[in-house]
Design a protein around this motif. Structure first.
Motif, PDB file in Angstrom:
ATOM      1  N   ASP A   1     -15.848  18.647  -7.241  1.00  0.00           N
ATOM      2  CA  ASP A   1     -15.047  19.458  -8.179  1.00  0.00           C
ATOM      3  C   ASP A   1     -14.131  18.574  -9.029  1.00  0.00           C
ATOM      4  OD1 ASP A   1     -16.066  21.875  -7.302  1.00  0.00           O
ATOM      5  OD2 ASP A   1     -14.505  22.143  -5.784  1.00  0.00           O
TER       6      ASP A   1
ATOM      7  N   PRO B   1      -0.793  12.202  -4.306  1.00  0.00           N
ATOM      8  CA  PRO B   1      -2.028  12.978  -4.485  1.00  0.00           C
ATOM      9  C   PRO B   1      -1.742  14.175  -5.398  1.00  0.00           C
ATOM     10  CG  PRO B   1      -1.331  12.950  -2.169  1.00  0.00           C
ATOM     11  CD  PRO B   1      -0.259  12.304  -2.947  1.00  0.00           C
ATOM     12  N   TYR B   2      -2.599  14.444  -6.346  1.00  0.00           N
ATOM     13  CA  TYR B   2      -2.293  15.534  -7.293  1.00  0.00           C
ATOM     14  C   TYR B   2      -3.459  16.474  -7.551  1.00  0.00           C
ATOM     15  CZ  TYR B   2      -4.387  12.035 -10.440  1.00  0.00           C
ATOM     16  OH  TYR B   2      -5.216  11.103 -11.010  1.00  0.00           O
ATOM     17  N   PHE B   3      -4.579  16.249  -6.874  1.00  0.00           N
ATOM     18  CA  PHE B   3      -5.705  17.158  -7.112  1.00  0.00           C
ATOM     19  C   PHE B   3      -5.439  18.508  -6.451  1.00  0.00           C
ATOM     20  CE2 PHE B   3      -7.942  12.915  -7.036  1.00  0.00           C
ATOM     21  CZ  PHE B   3      -8.020  12.819  -8.412  1.00  0.00           C
ATOM     22  N   PHE B   4      -6.011  19.560  -7.034  1.00  0.00           N
ATOM     23  CA  PHE B   4      -5.849  20.889  -6.440  1.00  0.00           C
ATOM     24  C   PHE B   4      -6.449  20.873  -5.029  1.00  0.00           C
ATOM     25  CE2 PHE B   4      -6.161  22.220 -11.062  1.00  0.00           C
ATOM     26  CZ  PHE B   4      -4.800  22.447 -11.188  1.00  0.00           C
ATOM     27  N   HIS B   5      -5.724  21.479  -4.077  1.00  0.00           N
ATOM     28  CA  HIS B   5      -6.138  21.381  -2.669  1.00  0.00           C
ATOM     29  C   HIS B   5      -7.453  22.100  -2.385  1.00  0.00           C
ATOM     30  CE1 HIS B   5      -4.900  25.524  -1.886  1.00  0.00           C
ATOM     31  NE2 HIS B   5      -3.919  25.277  -2.730  1.00  0.00           N
ATOM     32  N   TRP B   6      -7.841  23.015  -3.252  1.00  0.00           N
ATOM     33  CA  TRP B   6      -9.077  23.757  -3.000  1.00  0.00           C
ATOM     34  C   TRP B   6     -10.320  23.010  -3.497  1.00  0.00           C
ATOM     35  CZ3 TRP B   6     -11.121  24.367  -7.795  1.00  0.00           C
ATOM     36  CH2 TRP B   6     -10.230  24.481  -8.869  1.00  0.00           C
ATOM     37  N   MET B   7     -10.084  21.856  -4.118  1.00  0.00           N
ATOM     38  CA  MET B   7     -11.217  21.139  -4.717  1.00  0.00           C
ATOM     39  C   MET B   7     -12.008  20.324  -3.679  1.00  0.00           C
ATOM     40  SD  MET B   7      -9.778  19.623  -8.276  1.00  0.00           S
ATOM     41  CE  MET B   7     -10.206  20.505  -9.793  1.00  0.00           C
TER      42      MET B   7
ATOM     43  N   TYR C   1     -14.022  18.529 -12.983  1.00  0.00           N
ATOM     44  CA  TYR C   1     -12.771  18.782 -13.702  1.00  0.00           C
ATOM     45  C   TYR C   1     -12.543  17.711 -14.776  1.00  0.00           C
ATOM     46  CZ  TYR C   1      -7.893  20.305 -14.264  1.00  0.00           C
ATOM     47  OH  TYR C   1      -6.709  20.786 -14.779  1.00  0.00           O
TER      48      TYR C   1
END
Lengths: 254, 228
Positions: B90, B80-86, B94
């Motif tokens: 989002d 998993p590589y998406f920003f955790h705040w997304m 992006y």
């Protein structure tokens, strides 16, 4: 670049909100203390606002460094490097975001301090007396708009150069160690070594006495020399930005 | 198309790729096969421009991969590589911001197919849901090359079906696809070519149909033959 910048601001939004809320709370305490004439509230508010202005900006910078460290040492780096953006743009957005935050934060806190000081004076006395008092104060400490601009500029450029050096140290460790243990320690030691190296370099210039010494001295030397310091710090910012971008472009594997 | 020429990648104490030369043909679906540590992920990350080769080259349309090739090559990591705040929304925004070939409509379609909603938070997704989200974001691009690293890794059977449906439905356009997987049997049904990697070296590249017709072997049989 605008999209990169948008997401850089988004990454530190929570911390910025926390600093903003803290500032609002301490401002309310300050105003309550002022209106209700409660010295404890006034003191707490003043102290809190001072912490928000100094520690708040410091924390925002440190969070930016931590974000870069986390990104480069985890798969989150793919979010940056899968996009069709150059390394220079990616790191440039981070430096720019910090520069804008620092500039806007600095201006806001300076204006807020001015307003609070003025209100405090108004509450303590009548308006003409306050103006006279402030004028006297300015005269005594020889503080004029040029001095304020110089101090703010030195603080801005100095802190921005420190942040850019920290970004450089983080990128170097990510390129060499690829997220291995003690990467953070390596970054910190590299950062210290560079700062000390720059300090030695500056101490040999006719401008000042070492990095920290010259940084402090730059705020009390004449205006023209203060601006020279700022130029020097901005030069270091540009140098380390270029070096960081180059290493990311040529050496960094994520 | 995509071509690696004498590609070698060394890490501090490990050789991840050793003189790998592979040339991908347009419109083919490649199964990138090999045991753990064989170099599949490193090869894909190099093709995506994430990893710098120690020596050799990775070319896309004759030029080294880089900023320009990222516009046309879609890579999906196994992690998993998406920003955790997304949120899921989002993630779409992006991709929309950075990839000209990204289709928001297609992304929303895929989300619906995979029972994901835009208000879901990335950090709260299960591993299966996170895998579906990666697929939705990646396959909503109209890229020329898709590099999917272990898209079925750790995913339950139903989620696998959803993911493979999404992948197959994206193959309507003539795209080149590279899919790495341990699940050789599952990949065999739609792969047209297979690349076998072992210990960082490309052992063999074969045509899956030829393998069946001429040698009478399944991909899984060939895999065992090469790796054992």
């Amino acid at each position: 670049m605008k999209h990169l910048l948008k997401y850089e601001f988004r990454k530190t939004r929570t911390v910025k909100t926390a600093v903003l809320i803290s500032t609002c709370i301490f401002e309310i305490l300050f105003l309550l203390g002022l209106i209700c004439n409660v010295p404890v509230l006034l003191g707490t508010g003043t102290m809190g606002l001072s912490f928000c202005a100094t520690l708040g900006m410091l924390i925002l910078g440190l969070v930016s460094i931590a974000v870069l460290y986390r990104e480069l040492n985890s798969p989150q780096s793919y979010m940056l490097f899968l996009t069709p953006n150059s390394s220079y743009k990616i790191i440039g957005a981070k430096v720019l975001e910090n520069g804008i935050t620092l500039a806007v934060g600095g201006i806001c806190f300076t204006v807020l301090a001015g307003i609070d000081l003025f209100l405090w004076g108004v509450q303590a006395s009548d308006f003409p007396t306050v103006m006279h008092l402030l004028s006297d104060m300015m005269g005594n400490i020889q503080l004029n708009p040029a001095d304020i601009a110089r101090i703010l500029l030195v603080l801005f450029s100095g802190w921005l150069s420190v942040l850019t050096i920290a970004f450089f140290a983080v990128v170097v460790q990510a390129s060499l160690l690829n997220g291995r243990r003690f990467g953070g320690l390596f970054s910190f030691l590299l950062f210290l070594a560079i700062v000390v190296g720059i300090g030695i370099f500056i101490s040999n210039l006719p401008l000042g006495q070492g990095f920290l010494g010259s940084f402090l001295q730059s705020m009390v030397v004449p205006v023209s020399t203060g601006f020279l310091y700022s130029l020097l710090y901005l030069g270091f910012t540009a140098l380390f930005y270029a070096l960081t971008g180059w290493i990311m472009d040529k050496k960094l594997s994520v | 198309m995509l071509e690696s020429i004498h590609l070698t990648k060394n890490y501090l104490n490990k050789k991840a790729l050793d003189d790998v030369s592979i040339k991908l043909e347009k419109g083919q679906i490649y199964a990138l096969l090999g045991p753990n540590g064989s170099g599949k992920t490193t090869w894909m990350k190099t093709a995506a421009g994430l990893t710098k080769p120690t020596s050799g080259e990775m070319l896309y349309n004759g030029s080294p991969v880089g900023i320009e090739s990222r516009r046309e090559i879609a890579y999906m990591s196994t992690e998993p590589y998406f920003f955790h705040w997304m949120t899921v929304g989002d993630v779409g925004e992006y991709y929309q911001d950075f990839f000209e070939d990204f289709s928001s409509d297609r992304y929303r379609e895929l989300l619906t197919e995979m029972a994901l909603t835009e208000d879901m938070k990335v950090r709260q997704l299960s591993s299966g849901m996170a895998a579906k989200l990666k697929i939705a974001a990646t396959m909503a691009r109209k890229a020329s090359i898709f590099l999917l690293d272990e898209p079925l890794n750790g995913i339950d059977l139903i989620a696998r079906d959803h993911i493979m449906d999404a992948v197959i439905s994206s193959m309507e356009n003539p795209v080149t696809m590279v899919i790495s997987s341990h699940l050789v049997e599952e990949i065999e049904s739609f792969a047209s070519k297979a690349v076998f990697l072992r210990d960082g070296s490309a052992v063999e590249v074969c045509d899956v149909e030829d393998l069946r017709i001429r040698e009478g072997k399944s991909l899984a049989y060939k895999y065992r033959e090469i790796m054992e």
